[in-house]
Design a protein around this motif. Structure first.
Motif, mmCIF file in Angstrom:
data_model
loop_
_atom_site.group_PDB
_atom_site.id
_atom_site.type_symbol
_atom_site.label_atom_id
_atom_site.label_comp_id
_atom_site.label_asym_id
_atom_site.label_seq_id
_atom_site.Cartn_x
_atom_site.Cartn_y
_atom_site.Cartn_z
ATOM 1 N N VAL A 1 0.829 -1.201 0.000
ATOM 2 C CA VAL A 1 0.000 0.000 0.000
ATOM 3 C C VAL A 1 0.866 1.255 0.000
ATOM 4 C CG1 VAL A 1 -1.621 1.349 1.404
ATOM 5 C CG2 VAL A 1 -2.020 -1.095 1.032
ATOM 6 N N ARG A 2 1.943 1.252 0.782
ATOM 7 C CA ARG A 2 2.850 2.405 0.760
ATOM 8 C C ARG A 2 3.485 2.561 -0.615
ATOM 9 N NH1 ARG A 2 4.239 0.479 5.982
ATOM 10 N NH2 ARG A 2 6.076 -0.595 5.118
ATOM 11 N N LYS A 3 3.740 1.442 -1.269
ATOM 12 C CA LYS A 3 4.312 1.497 -2.610
ATOM 13 C C LYS A 3 3.314 2.107 -3.595
ATOM 14 C CE LYS A 3 7.432 0.194 -5.718
ATOM 15 N NZ LYS A 3 8.815 0.756 -5.749
ATOM 16 N N VAL A 4 2.042 1.738 -3.481
ATOM 17 C CA VAL A 4 1.009 2.301 -4.352
ATOM 18 C C VAL A 4 0.890 3.800 -4.134
ATOM 19 C CG1 VAL A 4 -1.478 2.326 -4.833
ATOM 20 C CG2 VAL A 4 -0.273 0.146 -4.581
ATOM 21 N N GLY A 5 0.951 4.221 -2.860
ATOM 22 C CA GLY A 5 0.907 5.638 -2.540
ATOM 23 C C GLY A 5 -0.496 6.216 -2.570
ATOM 24 N N GLY A 6 -0.579 7.521 -2.410
ATOM 25 C CA GLY A 6 -1.873 8.196 -2.417
ATOM 26 C C GLY A 6 -2.257 8.689 -1.039
ATOM 27 N N GLU A 7 -3.292 9.515 -1.013
ATOM 28 C CA GLU A 7 -3.731 10.106 0.244
ATOM 29 C C GLU A 7 -4.635 9.194 1.047
ATOM 30 O OE1 GLU A 7 -5.587 13.746 -0.783
ATOM 31 O OE2 GLU A 7 -3.729 14.712 -1.493
ATOM 32 N N GLU A 8 -5.143 8.142 0.440
ATOM 33 C CA GLU A 8 -6.098 7.255 1.116
ATOM 34 C C GLU A 8 -5.489 5.877 1.385
ATOM 35 O OE1 GLU A 8 -8.725 8.387 2.229
ATOM 36 O OE2 GLU A 8 -9.041 10.240 1.113
ATOM 37 N N GLN A 9 -4.245 5.833 1.815
ATOM 38 C CA GLN A 9 -3.578 4.561 2.028
ATOM 39 C C GLN A 9 -4.228 3.749 3.153
ATOM 40 O OE1 GLN A 9 0.741 4.774 2.263
ATOM 41 N NE2 GLN A 9 0.761 6.603 0.974
ATOM 42 N N THR A 10 -4.648 4.428 4.215
ATOM 43 C CA THR A 10 -5.295 3.718 5.324
ATOM 44 C C THR A 10 -6.580 3.058 4.857
ATOM 45 O OG1 THR A 10 -4.371 5.287 6.916
ATOM 46 C CG2 THR A 10 -6.233 3.949 7.655
ATOM 47 N N TRP A 11 -7.373 3.779 4.084
ATOM 48 C CA TRP A 11 -8.623 3.221 3.552
ATOM 49 C C TRP A 11 -8.335 2.061 2.615
ATOM 50 C CZ3 TRP A 11 -10.588 2.328 -1.235
ATOM 51 C CH2 TRP A 11 -11.965 2.005 -1.309
ATOM 52 N N LEU A 12 -7.328 2.230 1.751
ATOM 53 C CA LEU A 12 -6.987 1.202 0.780
ATOM 54 C C LEU A 12 -6.623 -0.105 1.484
ATOM 55 C CD1 LEU A 12 -6.552 0.864 -2.332
ATOM 56 C CD2 LEU A 12 -4.146 1.366 -1.917
ATOM 57 N N ALA B 1 2.998 1.410 -14.276
ATOM 58 C CA ALA B 1 3.837 2.287 -13.472
ATOM 59 C C ALA B 1 4.409 1.506 -12.291
ATOM 60 C CB ALA B 1 3.007 3.473 -12.970
ATOM 61 N N PRO B 2 5.610 1.872 -11.825
ATOM 62 C CA PRO B 2 6.262 1.115 -10.748
ATOM 63 C C PRO B 2 5.443 1.024 -9.465
ATOM 64 C CG PRO B 2 7.826 2.600 -11.804
ATOM 65 C CD PRO B 2 6.477 2.949 -12.346
ATOM 66 N N ASN B 3 4.568 1.991 -9.223
ATOM 67 C CA ASN B 3 3.830 1.968 -7.957
ATOM 68 C C ASN B 3 2.777 0.861 -7.895
ATOM 69 O OD1 ASN B 3 2.283 3.409 -9.899
ATOM 70 N ND2 ASN B 3 1.027 4.278 -8.273
ATOM 71 N N VAL B 4 2.348 0.339 -9.052
ATOM 72 C CA VAL B 4 1.324 -0.713 -9.042
ATOM 73 C C VAL B 4 1.767 -1.999 -9.725
ATOM 74 C CG1 VAL B 4 -0.614 0.889 -8.910
ATOM 75 C CG2 VAL B 4 0.265 0.195 -11.152
ATOM 76 N N SER B 5 2.918 -1.982 -10.385
ATOM 77 C CA SER B 5 3.337 -3.178 -11.109
ATOM 78 C C SER B 5 3.541 -4.360 -10.171
ATOM 79 C CB SER B 5 4.620 -2.894 -11.901
ATOM 80 O OG SER B 5 5.676 -2.510 -11.035
ATOM 81 N N GLY B 6 4.084 -4.104 -8.978
ATOM 82 C CA GLY B 6 4.302 -5.190 -8.024
ATOM 83 C C GLY B 6 3.012 -5.863 -7.611
ATOM 84 N N LEU B 7 1.972 -5.074 -7.389
ATOM 85 C CA LEU B 7 0.677 -5.631 -6.998
ATOM 86 C C LEU B 7 0.097 -6.480 -8.117
ATOM 87 C CD1 LEU B 7 -1.689 -5.876 -5.056
ATOM 88 C CD2 LEU B 7 -2.553 -3.673 -5.919
ATOM 89 N N ALA B 8 0.147 -5.972 -9.357
ATOM 90 C CA ALA B 8 -0.387 -6.727 -10.490
ATOM 91 C C ALA B 8 0.398 -8.010 -10.717
ATOM 92 C CB ALA B 8 -0.351 -5.856 -11.746
#
Length: 388
Positions: free
Chosen positions: A103-114, A276-283
């Motif tokens: 989640v920290r890797k994905v980033g964004g303002e709503e990390q806790t919600w995510l 993008a690197p922020n979501v490639s790991g998750l996919a």
């Protein structure tokens, strides 16, 4: 019902933690009830006494590398209460921190919600494996960290997580092969990790005994089939066919696994290039976990905990990015409901083992398709949570 930030900002995370605390209470109350930890204890006890670890003829019981028996000895010595609690905590912490790191890797303002919403959706599928103390939980956390470390080119971290993953379950070799394909310069590190795991037992027993265990270990790995008359009932992609009287021949099933493996390799390579690197790991990890669950010949119902959390986080990300309303509701409901098919014995008898591979396949394939459509578009680092 609406998926609002005030409701799910922390609720899912505390349900995840609270459910695990209940699990720990049950472990202390009755260490051997609904648990597979006794198999790990038996393996370590057999190793210490120089007894055979494996039942090659039936391919049941202890199914782990000899190194697992060695490394579980300290927990064995701590007894069935403290040892079991620490074992459960090890897997839970590894998986939870892997999800948090993602989640920290994905980033964004709503990390806790995510994180919270993703864990909420994954909880029903994951809870039984958490309760049983299955090594799948530790395997998932280790493979997830290995994926992220490999993408970042961190050699020392890859070495550690590769070793831990192989110790947790031999099927981790699939993730090591994918990591090596993604980052070829890490192949020596990954190979060294496998060698170290293979060598560890020789420091604690005679070479003759260890050689005999490895001989049985590799024989057992090659003897696993989709034979419906055996003591093990697989819950992989063959389960729906078996349940409805259309058992797949072993050769056909093997061809399907090979083809799916090649498609998985191609897909993760494309994700590495296109996303993008922020979501490639998750996919990438979602795709790998899907293959390791659905196309693993030794998968059982609780093995699907491996794909539950990455799928939950992916659905939460789809929700945050305001994906199609019907699709996100369908995926969220299907993942959540799939984990509820064993809450009652009658439901279990009706849906086991055929429903889970179908439900998870639908969820994973739709999510993989969604990631694919992102292409090279850079996914926003933040964004408001959808409230509908």
């Amino acid at each position: 019902m609406t998926v609002t930030k005030p409701v799910f900002d922390r609720l899912g995370f505390w349900l995840w933690v609270g459910s695990f605390l209940v699990v720990l209470g049950l472990v202390v109350w009755s260490p051997n009830a609904r648990s597979v930890v006794h198999i790990y204890r038996h393996g370590s006890e057999a190793f210490l006494s120089g007894q055979p670890l494996y039942q090659v003829e039936v391919a049941m019981g202890y199914l782990y590398a000899p190194a697992f028996a060695v490394l579980y000895v300290p927990l064995l010595k701590l007894g069935p209460y403290l040892g079991n609690v620490l074992w459960h905590m090890l897997g839970f912490v590894a998986l939870t921190f892997a999800a948090m790191h993602q989640v920290r890797k994905v980033g964004g303002e709503e990390q806790t919600w995510l994180l919270s919403f993703g864990l909420f959706l994954a909880l029903p599928v994951s809870l039984a494996a958490l309760r049983n103390g299955q090594a799948t939980i530790l395997l998932t956390g280790a493979c997830w960290f290995l994926t992220l470390s490999a993408l970042e080119g961190r050699r020392a971290e890859c070495f550690f997580w590769a070793m831990l993953a192989i110790v947790a379950k031999p099927t981790a070799i699939i993730m090591l092969l994918l990591a090596g394909a993604l980052r070829p310069r890490l192949i020596p590190v990954l190979a060294l990790a496998v060698i170290v795991v293979l060598v560890i037992p020789y420091g604690f027993a005679s070479a003759g005994y260890i050689n005999a265990q490895y001989y049985d270990f590799f024989r057992m790995l090659t003897s696993m089939t989709v034979d419906p008359t055996g003591p093990f009932v697989p819950a992989d992609f063959t389960a729906p066919f078996t349940r409805f009287g259309m058992t797949l021949p072993e050769f056909d099933a093997t061809i399907a696994r090979v083809v799916a493996g090649l498609l998985t390799l191609w897909m993760v390579l494309q994700f590495d290039r296109r996303l993008a690197p922020n979501v490639s790991g998750l996919a990438i990890f979602l795709t790998a976990a899907f293959y390791m669950c659905v196309f693993n010949p030794r998968v059982e119902q609780n093995t699907y905990a491996m794909v539950a959390v990455p799928a939950g986080l992916s659905i939460a990300l789809l929700w945050r990015e305001k994906g199609a309303v019907i699709t996100r509701w369908l995926l969220a409901a299907l993942l959540f409901v799939t984990g509820l098919t064993s809450v009652d014995s009658r439901l279990h008898d009706l849906f086991h083992p055929w429903f889970r591979p179908i439900g998870v396949s639908i969820v994973a394939c739709l999510l993989i398709g969604w990631f694919w459509t992102r292409g090279r578009q850079k996914m926003p680092a933040g964004g408001a949570v959808a409230h509908g």
